[in-house]
Design an enzyme around this catalytic site. Structure first.
Site, PDB file in Angstrom:
ATOM      1  N   LYS A  37      58.896 -23.841  -1.798  1.00 33.02           N
ATOM      2  CA  LYS A  37      59.195 -24.081  -0.376  1.00 33.02           C
ATOM      3  C   LYS A  37      60.566 -23.514  -0.029  1.00 33.02           C
ATOM      4  CE  LYS A  37      61.072 -28.632  -1.471  1.00 33.02           C
ATOM      5  NZ  LYS A  37      60.718 -30.050  -1.628  1.00 33.02           N
ATOM      6  N   ARG A 136      58.892 -41.710   3.709  1.00 29.59           N
ATOM      7  CA  ARG A 136      58.930 -40.504   4.531  1.00 29.59           C
ATOM      8  C   ARG A 136      57.535 -40.237   5.074  1.00 29.59           C
ATOM      9  NH1 ARG A 136      61.424 -35.165   1.729  1.00 29.59           N
ATOM     10  NH2 ARG A 136      59.518 -35.333   0.508  1.00 29.59           N
ATOM     11  N   HIS A 165      56.021 -39.068  -4.356  1.00 25.85           N
ATOM     12  CA  HIS A 165      57.312 -38.393  -4.526  1.00 25.85           C
ATOM     13  C   HIS A 165      58.383 -39.454  -4.736  1.00 25.85           C
ATOM     14  CE1 HIS A 165      59.980 -35.008  -4.285  1.00 25.85           C
ATOM     15  NE2 HIS A 165      60.602 -35.414  -3.194  1.00 25.85           N
ATOM     16  N   ARG A 221      55.620 -31.140 -10.683  1.00 29.43           N
ATOM     17  CA  ARG A 221      55.990 -30.355  -9.494  1.00 29.43           C
ATOM     18  C   ARG A 221      57.474 -30.018  -9.502  1.00 29.43           C
ATOM     19  NH1 ARG A 221      53.649 -34.674  -6.201  1.00 29.43           N
ATOM     20  NH2 ARG A 221      55.808 -34.950  -5.544  1.00 29.43           N
ATOM     21  N   TYR A 265      92.784 -19.286   8.878  1.00 28.10           N
ATOM     22  CA  TYR A 265      92.783 -20.189  10.030  1.00 28.10           C
ATOM     23  C   TYR A 265      93.440 -21.522   9.712  1.00 28.10           C
ATOM     24  CZ  TYR A 265      89.284 -17.266  12.418  1.00 28.10           C
ATOM     25  OH  TYR A 265      88.612 -16.241  13.038  1.00 28.10           O
ATOM     26  N   CYS A 312      86.205 -18.326   6.393  1.00 29.35           N
ATOM     27  CA  CYS A 312      85.919 -17.854   7.762  1.00 29.35           C
ATOM     28  C   CYS A 312      84.432 -17.522   7.877  1.00 29.35           C
ATOM     29  CB  CYS A 312      86.738 -16.617   8.076  1.00 29.35           C
ATOM     30  SG  CYS A 312      88.492 -16.789   7.722  1.00 29.35           S
ATOM     31  N   ASP A 314      82.981 -14.581   8.237  1.00 27.43           N
ATOM     32  CA  ASP A 314      82.565 -13.389   7.499  1.00 27.43           C
ATOM     33  C   ASP A 314      83.497 -13.021   6.350  1.00 27.43           C
ATOM     34  OD1 ASP A 314      80.631 -12.865   9.681  1.00 27.43           O
ATOM     35  OD2 ASP A 314      82.485 -12.494  10.792  1.00 27.43           O
TER      36      ASP A 314
HETATM   37  C1  LIG Z   1      60.797 -30.425  -3.025  1.00 28.62           C
HETATM   38  C2  LIG Z   1      59.730 -31.208  -3.640  1.00 28.62           C
HETATM   39  C3  LIG Z   1      59.547 -31.199  -5.033  1.00 28.62           C
HETATM   40  C4  LIG Z   1      60.510 -30.528  -5.988  1.00 28.62           C
HETATM   41  O1  LIG Z   1      61.663 -31.312  -6.153  1.00 28.62           O
HETATM   42  P1  LIG Z   1      62.877 -30.843  -7.094  1.00 28.62           P
HETATM   43  O2  LIG Z   1      63.791 -31.998  -7.092  1.00 28.62           O
HETATM   44  O3  LIG Z   1      63.459 -29.638  -6.458  1.00 28.62           O
HETATM   45  O4  LIG Z   1      62.282 -30.549  -8.413  1.00 28.62           O
HETATM   46  C5  LIG Z   1      58.449 -31.876  -5.532  1.00 28.62           C
HETATM   47  N1  LIG Z   1      57.592 -32.527  -4.709  1.00 28.62           N
HETATM   48  C6  LIG Z   1      57.768 -32.571  -3.371  1.00 28.62           C
HETATM   49  C7  LIG Z   1      56.793 -33.308  -2.514  1.00 28.62           C
HETATM   50  C8  LIG Z   1      58.839 -31.924  -2.798  1.00 28.62           C
HETATM   51  O5  LIG Z   1      59.006 -31.976  -1.471  1.00 28.62           O
END
Ligand SMILES: *Cc1c(COP(=O)(O)O)cnc(C)c1O
Length: 368
Positions: A37, A136, A165, A221, A265, A312, A314
């Site tokens: 992602k 979530r 998750h 994952r 700055y 800054c 750039d």
């Molecule tokens: C981003 C995400 C992951 C990966 O998490 P990491 O901490 O980067 O390994 C796994 N499952 C879901 C649903 C996520 O959104």
């Protein structure tokens, strides 16, 4: 067109492949879904997906349907799971047409997917997302029975997976993690009892891949670790991770200034001694965050040099007084081996995930 700018992010394909194999080594009996992602955490989704699939990834995970479409447009055929709101389309046919598997957690999402499948004469596949404490998205454990009841009346959708998750990415709250595992296990049993064709149960992010074998289930994952950063210091050394990104630039200008000279700055930095100051053609518009003002280090000619003054838009200045051999054109490493994402996150008051995602569009990714 020739490029004048020397700022680029070198992405090492062999490091991506190596890290994927390390993830697999941590969970030898599980399949691996490589999370790509957010443009593969800033590393380039298409190139990284190819590298991961070649190295043996079974699935790819995206946050948005649009990200899945990008992979399909590039000819990537591996199974793709939409980790975010893939179930919330007004027309779910786009999922079926592109072989994108959504996670669903409400009966209306299920109904939408079933209607699309019916219209296309197909059977859709979806994974159920269970909320085990993240708060979530996902069905709350109490909502699961009604969802499964609805699924039983819709043969056009096969619920082949169960996902959750962790809220504590570093697993530093063992009680919350254990509770999440219990709820997940109960969800798994409920799905089997309801006769769902469950094939893949998965909830392990990088931290759980590295530190919680009980959470490996059928598939892991990992995201962050595939790009070469450990999710927390406690996990360093569990796997041998290689930073895949080396963000480089070069010295654009050098000047020697007397003690007391203010830089950048707001004059938030002043030379304590006669100093050699290098200007780098990179700034917060590239994702070299302003929070790195006076806190981060870069590598110049292999030596650490501190950021001198306000970053800054750039440009960024660094104090190279103690760097022998520095010249205009010297290569500078902003992030990579020697300046880790973990370090940059710490001094910048953020997390490694955000450090990677911040590297901007203006920085070309170059694959090696
Ligand atoms: C981003 C995400 C992951 C990966 O998490 P990491 O901490 O980067 O390994 C796994 N499952 C879901 C649903 C996520 O959104």
């Amino acid at each position: 067109m020739d490029r004048v700018r020397t700022t680029e992010a070198l992405i090492d394909r062999s490091a991506l492949a190596h890290n994927l194999r390390e993830a697999r080594r941590c969970a030898p009996r599980s399949r691996v879904l490589a999370v790509v992602k957010a443009d593969a955490y800033g590393h380039g989704a298409v190139e990284c997906s190819r590298a991961f699939v070649e190295a043996g990834a079974d699935w790819l995970g995206v946050a948005l349907v649009e990200e899945g479409l990008e992979l399909r447009a590039a000819g990537i055929r591996a199974p793709v799971l939409v980790l975010g709101l893939g179930g919330d389309y007004t027309d779910h046919r786009i999922l079926l047409q592109n072989d994108l598997v959504p996670m669903i957690f409400r009966p209306d999402q299920l109904a939408g997917l079933a209607a699309a499948a019916r219209a296309m004469g197909r059977v859709a596949q979806a994974h159920v997302k269970l909320d085990t404490g993240m708060g979530r998205i996902g069905a709350l454990p109490a909502e699961l029975p009604a969802l499964l009841e609805a699924a039983r009346a819709l043969p056009e959708v096969r619920l082949t997976g169960l996902a959750s998750h962790f809220a504590n990415a570093d697993l530093r709250d063992p009680a919350a993690t254990a509770h999440a595992l219990e709820l997940f296990e109960a969800g798994r049993r409920a799905m089997l009892a309801a006769g769902m064709p469950l094939e893949l149960c998965h909830l392990a992010n990088s931290a759980a891949t590295l530190g919680l074998p009980a959470a490996h289930y059928d598939m892991i994952r990992p995201g962050l670790m595939l790009y070469g950063a450990a999710p927390a210091p406690a996990f360093e050394g569990v796997a041998e991770l290689r930073p895949a990104m080396t963000w480089v630039t070069s010295v654009a200008h050098l000047k020697r200034v007397p003690a007391g000279t203010p830089i950048s700055y707001g004059h938030r930095w002043r030379a304590r001694r006669e100093s050699l100051i290098a200007s780098l053609p990179v700034g917060y518009a590239d994702g070299y965050r302003r929070a790195l003002t006076n806190t981060a280090h870069v590598l110049v000619e292999g030596r650490r040099a501190p950021v001198a003054g306000t970053v800054c838009m750039d440009m960024t200045m660094v104090d190279v007084t103690d760097v022998p051999g520095v010249r205009v054109g010297s290569e500078v490493v902003l992030l990579g081996p020697g300046v880790t994402a973990t370090e940059m996150a710490e001094v910048g008051g953020t997390i490694s995930w955000e450090v990677f995602c911040a590297v901007g569009k203006r920085v070309p990714r170059v694959y090696t």
